[in-house]
Design an enzyme around this catalytic site. Sequence first.
Site, mmCIF file in Angstrom:
data_model
loop_
_atom_site.group_PDB
_atom_site.id
_atom_site.type_symbol
_atom_site.label_atom_id
_atom_site.label_comp_id
_atom_site.label_asym_id
_atom_site.label_seq_id
_atom_site.Cartn_x
_atom_site.Cartn_y
_atom_site.Cartn_z
ATOM 1 N N GLU A 187 10.105 13.681 -36.998
ATOM 2 C CA GLU A 187 11.491 13.344 -36.684
ATOM 3 C C GLU A 187 12.159 12.594 -37.835
ATOM 4 O O GLU A 187 12.812 11.566 -37.641
ATOM 5 C CB GLU A 187 11.569 12.540 -35.386
ATOM 6 C CG GLU A 187 11.192 13.347 -34.162
ATOM 7 C CD GLU A 187 11.377 12.583 -32.871
ATOM 8 O OE1 GLU A 187 11.791 13.203 -31.889
ATOM 9 O OE2 GLU A 187 11.109 11.366 -32.837
ATOM 10 N N GLU B 56 8.409 18.513 -28.716
ATOM 11 C CA GLU B 56 8.092 17.435 -27.778
ATOM 12 C C GLU B 56 8.991 17.599 -26.565
ATOM 13 O O GLU B 56 10.194 17.338 -26.641
ATOM 14 C CB GLU B 56 8.316 16.046 -28.390
ATOM 15 C CG GLU B 56 7.362 15.672 -29.497
ATOM 16 C CD GLU B 56 7.625 14.266 -30.028
ATOM 17 O OE1 GLU B 56 8.481 13.552 -29.448
ATOM 18 O OE2 GLU B 56 6.977 13.881 -31.016
#
Length: 606
Positions: free
Chosen positions: A162, A238
Amino acid sequence: MRDHPRELTVDARGFLRAGRPHQIISAAVHYFRVLPEQWSDRLARLRAMGVNTVETYIAWNVHEPEPGAFDFSGGRDVAAFVRTADELGLDVILRPGPYICAEWEFGGLPGWLLATPGIRLRCRDAHYLAAVDRWFDALVPRLVPLQATRGGPVVAMQLENEYGSYGTDRGYLEHLSAGLSRRGIDCPLFTADGPTDAMLQGGSLHPLPATATFGSRPGSSLATLRRHQPEGPLMCAEFWHGWFDHWGERHHTRDAAEAAGVLDRILAAGASVNIYMGHGGTNFGWYNGANHDGTAYQPTVTSYDYDAPVGEAGELTAKFHLFRDVITRHTGRTPPPAPGPPPRLSARSAGPDGIAPLAGHLDVLSTPVRTVVPEPMERLGQSLGLIHYRTHISGPRPEAALRIDGLADRAQVFLDGREAGVLHRDAPDEALPVTVPASGLTLEVLVENQGRINYGPRLTDPKGIAGGVRLDNQYLHGWEIRPLPLTDLSPLTFTAGPATAAHPAFHRVPVELDEPPADGFLALPGWTKGVVWLNGFCLGRYWETGPQRTLYAPAPLWRRGRNELVVLELHKPGGSLQVRAEPELGGDGTGPPAPAAGETSGGPTP
């Protein structure tokens, strides 16, 4: 031409496995949050949910606790974990970081990085990249033979984590990608970011596949990803069906049917998915991370149950069964049966039979370092645990305000051995009144590292005292500092004594087990705050502020006969410790749902 039946490739259509279209249905489980004796059980439970892949982060700070000292043994043997998954017929996705977030201490970065003045993290800072390259030199050769391109189960690896939520240094991502490839990684690399324009712009590295992370609204999230990536695979790297807890906040759960509905929509869209978490596990030891919402520091609790399909102790939850139904419907394959429920210890309680005051054991637990000013942990070669500061204040002095500048995270202040109060990083202007007699007094400050921040712009989070200690505007100099990582408790000498002493002390609690070892949960009613060890293994922290009320004590740590629990209570102990058959993670088990796509619950993104 290579012919590896599990090899994953990528083309304009999406993922291909052995040349055929492939939908990854993965579940996350972190080897470092599960005892190695339980890896096979937890992986078998995820396989029984119907997934074809498992994913794990690799936590740098677990493997290089000191610069250049690498450890891949026992529970740190990530290659053994991968081989265990392979034996169960599971593909594996690895996320080697170097930054992983994961609600793990410092996002997986080793604390000793902060000993370098001015270091800049997660960018092309020369000091940081030198440490990353040394880490990859040690790690990657262990991963290369595990790739599907070499006949192993590792089908893909994620680059960083991320990154678009943090920065925009494309050159940094290119350095990581080139470094992995140069060291022999030839399975597909991909990036993962939140489904916003800014995050995908900052974190993507074309031509590597980009994936998205979100908890709901799969239609709009995948559409955003497709706008940035017009062709190739769609994947939710995710799928946040649950969430994690902070001390002092409510326990998070999410309606199982609602979460299963989102999973159904992801799979129906033809996207691949990684269920985060499939099995959460436990933040054993001092390894929990922390967040900061811009106003308050938020340390994460010991449990990482995450309201997952497979609970912290291996229990199969409602989500397990509903997720299994969804996966079976989309794949048309019936998963293998799940292992039976893990056995539990019968309930019992035990009281302390010995006490070892921390103050009387400082010299056997640590070698003092003498400095002019108080130094943070990292400057003294320490990453985790407590740190003790001591100085003498001359007198007489009228009442003055004692303040600590640069405190992280929580300090107990003692004057001539008596606790004067507690200071915390969230109240930097808070002060304690101090009056010094003519003879002077001894000032001691015991600081707890409650977890380095693992997400957001405040990653640089040195622990202990990074500024100074002052009375009014006068800084105090001449310090004796004792790092207390507490990795070895063998020097402790316990004596019979009351467990009601209200000062930091270790309390020994013997527990006789007249049954085969099994899972248990430790409750400490009446105790205040501290850490628990079971037969020398650190289970983690407890705190009366909740929401977590029990600590998971896994079966492999127990033995038939005498077991020894050691409780470091920082304030006032309770009268006994309870072994329970069921966990208590937060009151009635209700709480806010996981944030929706693009939301970050005040900052953290798993």
